[in-house]
Design a protein around this motif. Structure first.
Motif, PDB file in Angstrom:
ATOM      1  N   GLY A   1       0.795  -1.217   0.000  1.00  0.00           N
ATOM      2  CA  GLY A   1       0.000   0.000   0.000  1.00  0.00           C
ATOM      3  C   GLY A   1       0.828   1.268   0.000  1.00  0.00           C
TER       4      GLY A   1
ATOM      5  N   TYR B   1      -5.400   9.161  -1.258  1.00  0.00           N
ATOM      6  CA  TYR B   1      -4.632   8.115  -1.935  1.00  0.00           C
ATOM      7  C   TYR B   1      -3.875   7.170  -0.998  1.00  0.00           C
ATOM      8  CZ  TYR B   1      -5.582  10.647  -6.250  1.00  0.00           C
ATOM      9  OH  TYR B   1      -6.203  11.249  -7.314  1.00  0.00           O
ATOM     10  N   SER B   2      -3.930   7.397   0.296  1.00  0.00           N
ATOM     11  CA  SER B   2      -3.117   6.598   1.220  1.00  0.00           C
ATOM     12  C   SER B   2      -3.928   5.513   1.904  1.00  0.00           C
ATOM     13  CB  SER B   2      -2.496   7.498   2.295  1.00  0.00           C
ATOM     14  OG  SER B   2      -1.750   8.537   1.725  1.00  0.00           O
ATOM     15  N   ASP B   3      -3.227   4.474   2.299  1.00  0.00           N
ATOM     16  CA  ASP B   3      -3.804   3.458   3.176  1.00  0.00           C
ATOM     17  C   ASP B   3      -3.577   3.812   4.638  1.00  0.00           C
ATOM     18  OD1 ASP B   3      -4.556   1.329   1.123  1.00  0.00           O
ATOM     19  OD2 ASP B   3      -2.442   1.652   0.662  1.00  0.00           O
ATOM     20  N   ARG B   4      -2.411   4.434   4.892  1.00  0.00           N
ATOM     21  CA  ARG B   4      -2.024   4.806   6.250  1.00  0.00           C
ATOM     22  C   ARG B   4      -1.371   6.182   6.215  1.00  0.00           C
ATOM     23  NH1 ARG B   4      -0.764  -0.264   5.011  1.00  0.00           N
ATOM     24  NH2 ARG B   4       1.229   0.444   4.146  1.00  0.00           N
TER      25      ARG B   4
ATOM     26  N   ASP C   1      -0.846  -0.811  -6.105  1.00  0.00           N
ATOM     27  CA  ASP C   1      -1.923  -1.755  -6.382  1.00  0.00           C
ATOM     28  C   ASP C   1      -1.601  -2.737  -7.503  1.00  0.00           C
ATOM     29  OD1 ASP C   1      -3.392  -0.515  -4.422  1.00  0.00           O
ATOM     30  OD2 ASP C   1      -4.515   0.755  -5.808  1.00  0.00           O
TER      31      ASP C   1
ATOM     32  N   SER D   1       5.515  -1.292  -1.969  1.00  0.00           N
ATOM     33  CA  SER D   1       5.198  -0.627  -0.706  1.00  0.00           C
ATOM     34  C   SER D   1       5.750   0.786  -0.821  1.00  0.00           C
ATOM     35  CB  SER D   1       5.846  -1.358   0.476  1.00  0.00           C
ATOM     36  OG  SER D   1       5.431  -2.707   0.523  1.00  0.00           O
TER      37      SER D   1
ATOM     38  N   THR E   1       1.835   4.642   2.258  1.00  0.00           N
ATOM     39  CA  THR E   1       1.911   5.299   3.562  1.00  0.00           C
ATOM     40  C   THR E   1       2.387   6.722   3.345  1.00  0.00           C
ATOM     41  OG1 THR E   1       2.432   3.233   4.723  1.00  0.00           O
ATOM     42  CG2 THR E   1       2.984   5.291   5.842  1.00  0.00           C
TER      43      THR E   1
ATOM     44  N   THR F   1      -5.331   5.196   9.828  1.00  0.00           N
ATOM     45  CA  THR F   1      -5.962   5.298   8.511  1.00  0.00           C
ATOM     46  C   THR F   1      -6.290   6.764   8.240  1.00  0.00           C
ATOM     47  OG1 THR F   1      -8.185   5.055   9.405  1.00  0.00           O
ATOM     48  CG2 THR F   1      -6.997   3.017   8.839  1.00  0.00           C
TER      49      THR F   1
ATOM     50  N   ARG G   1      -0.446   5.386  -6.519  1.00  0.00           N
ATOM     51  CA  ARG G   1      -1.449   4.413  -6.078  1.00  0.00           C
ATOM     52  C   ARG G   1      -1.389   3.140  -6.919  1.00  0.00           C
ATOM     53  NH1 ARG G   1      -3.639   3.335  -1.519  1.00  0.00           N
ATOM     54  NH2 ARG G   1      -3.136   1.223  -2.183  1.00  0.00           N
TER      55      ARG G   1
END
Length: 252
Positions: free
Chosen positions: A28, A202-205, A183, A188, A30, A219, A179
């Motif tokens: 993802g 656009y972030s997961d974390r 994906d 990472s 970060t 999140t 992104r």
């Protein structure tokens, strides 16, 4: 996973990182946010082995970055700094080829050339591939540098201010490509970014820093709150939801 343990950096009387401990999960995107002087770029540069810490430890998938041979780490982790200057006149393709050096040591194979062309294609740089860097706009050069980093084909990609010199249209395109790198390419990606709304979208974390410390991680939904952003930026931020994404309004 990238793990920081009691990471510390000092310049004279100024402590830039204050015993930072952090885990950045694999996969993802970060984003690292925070005000100027929070220590964001310093932390990323230490993780990328371009700056030595004054204390603490960094591991990438349990490999100590200080003790693991550079060539081995360069196959796992790549970094793009804020400021990038080449004194030699290079074409875009020449620059992207540098990303293969840890693998080829300068003797490019057919596999290396495949990665070069794939990176050029991923960043939509084929029409500019034979142009010299000093003939490009700042935004075009920035895309070329990101292509070089992706061409290195590492599991972890660190990008310090990847939106530098980009207008709104190209900033959105860059974030979509970041992104997509996570994906579709399985990278990472860790980015330092000033725009909290891009981070949210656009972030997961998100990792939020202030005064050399990590003050919050979570999140986008957990970080994009008036209370957290007030603590991080010392600024009143109104949060609205647009298309399922939390957006901060702070300009009035």
């Amino acid at each position: 996973m990238i793990e920081l343990t009691d990471l510390r950096k000092v310049y004279g009387d100024d402590t830039v990182l204050r015993d930072v401990s952090l885990r950045i999960e694999r996969g993802g995107v970060t984003s690292i946010i925070g005000p100027n002087g929070a220590g964001k770029s310093t932390m990323l540069t230490i993780i990328g082995r371009l700056l030595k810490a004054d204390g603490g430890r960094v591991t990438v998938d349990d490999l100590d970055t200080e003790r693991t041979p550079g060539r081995e780490m360069a196959k796992r982790l790549s970094i793009l700094r804020q400021e990038n200057r080449f004194t030699t006149r290079l074409t875009v393709r020449d620059l992207v080829r540098f990303g293969r050096y840890p693998h080829s040591q300068g003797r490019l194979t057919a596999e290396d050339h495949r990665h070069v062309e794939a990176a050029l294609g991923f960043l939509d740089l084929e029409p500019l591939a034979d142009r010299f860097l000093d003939e490009l706009s700042g935004g075009q050069r920035q895309r070329a540098y990101v292509a070089m980093v992706l061409c290195q084909d590492t599991d972890y990609v660190l990008l310090d201010e990847p939106l530098n010199n980009l207008d709104m249209k190209h900033a959105v395109a860059m974030m979509r490509q970041i992104r997509s790198a996570a994906d579709t390419l399985g990278k990472s990606v860790v980015i330092v970014i000033h725009d909290i709304n891009f981070a949210s979208a656009y972030s997961d974390r998100i990792v939020a820093m202030r005064d050399g410390r990590v003050v919050h991680t979570g999140t986008p939904e957990e970080i994009m709150t008036p209370e957290v952003l007030k603590e991080v930026f010392d600024l009143d931020v109104r949060i609205e939801e647009v298309g399922g994404t939390r957006v901060g309004v702070y300009y009035r």
